[in-house]
Design a protein around this motif. Sequence first.
Motif, short mmCIF file in Angstrom:
data_model
loop_
_atom_site.label_atom_id
_atom_site.label_comp_id
_atom_site.label_asym_id
_atom_site.label_seq_id
_atom_site.Cartn_x
_atom_site.Cartn_y
_atom_site.Cartn_z
N ARG A 1 0.81 -1.22 0.00
CA ARG A 1 0.00 0.00 0.00
C ARG A 1 0.85 1.27 0.00
O ARG A 1 0.33 2.36 -0.19
CB ARG A 1 -1.00 -0.01 1.15
CG ARG A 1 -0.39 0.03 2.52
CD ARG A 1 -1.42 -0.22 3.60
NE ARG A 1 -2.37 0.83 3.77
CZ ARG A 1 -2.31 1.77 4.71
NH1 ARG A 1 -1.33 1.76 5.58
NH2 ARG A 1 -3.22 2.70 4.79
N GLN A 2 2.16 1.12 0.20
CA GLN A 2 3.06 2.28 0.16
C GLN A 2 3.37 2.71 -1.28
O GLN A 2 3.85 3.81 -1.50
CB GLN A 2 4.39 1.95 0.87
CG GLN A 2 4.23 1.55 2.32
CD GLN A 2 3.57 2.62 3.17
OE1 GLN A 2 3.83 3.80 3.00
NE2 GLN A 2 2.71 2.21 4.08
N THR A 3 3.09 1.83 -2.24
CA THR A 3 3.36 2.14 -3.65
C THR A 3 2.48 3.29 -4.11
O THR A 3 1.27 3.30 -3.85
CB THR A 3 3.08 0.89 -4.53
OG1 THR A 3 3.84 -0.20 -4.02
CG2 THR A 3 3.44 1.15 -5.98
N GLU A 4 3.08 4.23 -4.81
CA GLU A 4 2.32 5.37 -5.31
C GLU A 4 1.22 4.88 -6.26
O GLU A 4 1.45 4.06 -7.14
CB GLU A 4 3.24 6.33 -6.06
CG GLU A 4 2.57 7.61 -6.47
CD GLU A 4 3.52 8.59 -7.14
OE1 GLU A 4 3.03 9.39 -7.94
OE2 GLU A 4 4.72 8.53 -6.85
N GLY A 5 0.01 5.36 -6.04
CA GLY A 5 -1.12 4.99 -6.88
C GLY A 5 -1.76 3.66 -6.52
O GLY A 5 -2.65 3.18 -7.23
N ALA A 6 -1.33 3.04 -5.42
CA ALA A 6 -1.88 1.75 -5.02
C ALA A 6 -3.36 1.88 -4.66
O ALA A 6 -3.77 2.84 -4.01
CB ALA A 6 -1.10 1.19 -3.83
N VAL A 7 -4.14 0.90 -5.10
CA VAL A 7 -5.59 0.90 -4.86
C VAL A 7 -5.97 -0.45 -4.26
O VAL A 7 -5.60 -1.49 -4.80
CB VAL A 7 -6.36 1.11 -6.18
CG1 VAL A 7 -7.86 1.00 -5.96
CG2 VAL A 7 -6.01 2.44 -6.81
N LEU A 8 -6.70 -0.43 -3.15
CA LEU A 8 -7.19 -1.66 -2.55
C LEU A 8 -8.49 -2.06 -3.24
O LEU A 8 -9.41 -1.26 -3.36
CB LEU A 8 -7.43 -1.48 -1.04
CG LEU A 8 -7.95 -2.72 -0.31
CD1 LEU A 8 -6.91 -3.85 -0.34
CD2 LEU A 8 -8.33 -2.38 1.13
N MET A 9 -8.52 -3.30 -3.71
CA MET A 9 -9.71 -3.82 -4.38
C MET A 9 -10.16 -5.08 -3.67
O MET A 9 -9.38 -5.72 -2.97
CB MET A 9 -9.40 -4.10 -5.85
CG MET A 9 -8.95 -2.86 -6.61
SD MET A 9 -8.72 -3.14 -8.37
CE MET A 9 -10.43 -3.06 -8.92
N LYS A 10 -11.45 -5.41 -3.84
CA LYS A 10 -11.96 -6.62 -3.19
C LYS A 10 -12.98 -7.30 -4.09
O LYS A 10 -13.56 -6.69 -4.99
CB LYS A 10 -12.58 -6.31 -1.84
CG LYS A 10 -13.95 -5.67 -1.90
CD LYS A 10 -14.54 -5.56 -0.51
CE LYS A 10 -16.00 -5.14 -0.58
NZ LYS A 10 -16.63 -5.15 0.73
N LYS A 11 -13.17 -8.58 -3.80
CA LYS A 11 -14.18 -9.37 -4.49
C LYS A 11 -14.79 -10.30 -3.46
O LYS A 11 -14.08 -11.03 -2.78
CB LYS A 11 -13.55 -10.18 -5.62
CG LYS A 11 -14.55 -11.00 -6.41
CD LYS A 11 -13.88 -11.71 -7.58
CE LYS A 11 -14.90 -12.45 -8.41
NZ LYS A 11 -14.26 -13.10 -9.57
N ALA A 12 -16.10 -10.23 -3.35
CA ALA A 12 -16.81 -11.10 -2.41
C ALA A 12 -17.54 -12.18 -3.19
O ALA A 12 -18.11 -11.92 -4.25
CB ALA A 12 -17.80 -10.28 -1.58
#
Length: 147
Positions: A134-145
Amino acid sequence: MFYQLRVAREKDGDVLEAFLKQAKTSYEGVKEGFTQFLMLEDSEKNIAGCLGIEKISCDQGLLRSLVISDKLHQGHIVTLFQSMEVLCEKHQIKTVYLVANQHSSADFLTAMGFERAESVPEELFSSDHFCESRQTEGAVLMKKASG
């Protein structure tokens, strides 16, 4: 070329770690066994691609360390993700998270059924891989349920 998909075994730890190191991606936990990996191997048993899942709670997991050689195409990546869904079902993982660090990968992941996560579950912070990613520039957390 022919590729075989399989779940990595304990004896694959050194080879898998070397493959991840060569790709300059996180290899923490590969040999410790708290992450399960799927591997695509060529006919000479060389790893051509992999994808790991780190179980972060009884029903949540973090996808990690997707590495694909330049020999593979998008169909192989789809196969890895679909096979990972089956592995997650087997381990009762109902919600899968990942950190996308490129805009182009976010588009692909959306097509695979992932969506941007609105909040970060506390359990994710127990993962060194998550905290690092998550420290990476532009990082986005995504999820799938599932279900």
